[in-house]
Enzyme design. Sequence first.
Site, PDB file in Angstrom:
ATOM      1  N   CYS A 137       4.394   1.514   2.086  1.00 10.28           N
ATOM      2  CA  CYS A 137       5.402   0.442   2.053  1.00 10.28           C
ATOM      3  C   CYS A 137       6.835   0.925   2.311  1.00 10.28           C
ATOM      4  O   CYS A 137       7.616   0.201   2.912  1.00 10.28           O
ATOM      5  CB  CYS A 137       5.284  -0.414   0.802  1.00 10.28           C
ATOM      6  SG  CYS A 137       5.962   0.324  -0.648  1.00 10.28           S
TER       7      CYS A 137
ATOM      8  N   ASP B 161       0.877  -1.175   0.000  1.00  9.86           N
ATOM      9  CA  ASP B 161       0.000   0.000   0.000  1.00  9.86           C
ATOM     10  C   ASP B 161       0.917   1.229   0.000  1.00  9.86           C
ATOM     11  O   ASP B 161       2.124   1.098  -0.173  1.00  9.86           O
ATOM     12  CB  ASP B 161      -0.952  -0.016   1.208  1.00  9.86           C
ATOM     13  CG  ASP B 161      -0.205  -0.085   2.529  1.00  9.86           C
ATOM     14  OD1 ASP B 161       1.018   0.181   2.537  1.00  9.86           O
ATOM     15  OD2 ASP B 161      -0.837  -0.391   3.561  1.00  9.86           O
TER      16      ASP B 161
ATOM     17  N   HIS C 295       7.537   0.628  -4.876  1.00 17.78           N
ATOM     18  CA  HIS C 295       7.295  -0.440  -3.906  1.00 17.78           C
ATOM     19  C   HIS C 295       8.632  -0.974  -3.380  1.00 17.78           C
ATOM     20  O   HIS C 295       9.569  -1.152  -4.148  1.00 17.78           O
ATOM     21  CB  HIS C 295       6.504  -1.576  -4.550  1.00 17.78           C
ATOM     22  CG  HIS C 295       6.220  -2.664  -3.570  1.00 17.78           C
ATOM     23  ND1 HIS C 295       5.301  -2.514  -2.555  1.00 17.78           N
ATOM     24  CD2 HIS C 295       6.788  -3.878  -3.393  1.00 17.78           C
ATOM     25  CE1 HIS C 295       5.308  -3.596  -1.801  1.00 17.78           C
ATOM     26  NE2 HIS C 295       6.198  -4.444  -2.294  1.00 17.78           N
TER      27      HIS C 295
END
Length: 275
Positions: free
Chosen positions: A52, A49, A262
């Site tokens: 991260c 999400d 990410h």
Amino acid sequence: YKLSVAPEMDIMEYCRKEWRGSTPVAKRMRKGYEAVAQKFASIRRVRGDNYCALRATLFQALSQATQLPSWLQSEDFAMLPENLLRKYDWIKQWQLKQKLGRKMGEISDEIKEYVILLRKKWKNISEIKDPIEKQEACDKLFKNEEEEYSLYEALKFLMLNTAIKLYNDDKNGRRVPVFSWLLFARDTSSDPCQLMHNHLNHIGHSGGLEQVEMFLLAYALQYTIQVYRLYKYNTDEFITLYPNDPEEDWPVVTLITEDDRHYNIPVRMCQETML
């Protein structure tokens, strides 16, 4: 509860599963993972999400914590929200995570609760000597959504505090790191108030951390964040340090990213590299 940080998996096995094709990108990713596998045996996937970067950094910091950082030990640490709000009225517009079934208290009380929780968890985990127990305590913490998200609020608030300090230092003619100029050179964050409104308030909700905010996080925690940026394999930026001229005594945490959005975490340093 979902675990926010998945159990470990062999790094090359993970890579083979994720990057099967023969495209240039897949080949570069595989090369990048091979390079990481020289140093680390396993990878743990981090829930993807908008928290991260905070999640991966905090998880790594707590997993290896052996003592409470000096800034967490200071007497007035818990008073930080109150003290800042007294000076800067605009902090009242801080976007708190919505807690279910609970009326919002005074914003400084809410944030005070989060920063005290951060200190408590860091202290408890750093005092665990046995590495397996320490890991279990971290896993347990990152299964508890209520606590976990409270810790991210604390981290974001520490980032704001650091940004205010840097901004004031620069205005008063003190030396500041280069990233601080870049942070406040953006149209959307020309001062700490704008930084809060346009960036920090959105982290975790509609956006993650941008590059320049990774520097801010590193300064707030007084940790060096070392990132393997796999898509930059074979360039000078493959391993990026935030900050790039770290203080000697700052501990180092290592993350992996395929796209600067990410972040996952490498674990189990290979024996050779530890020697």
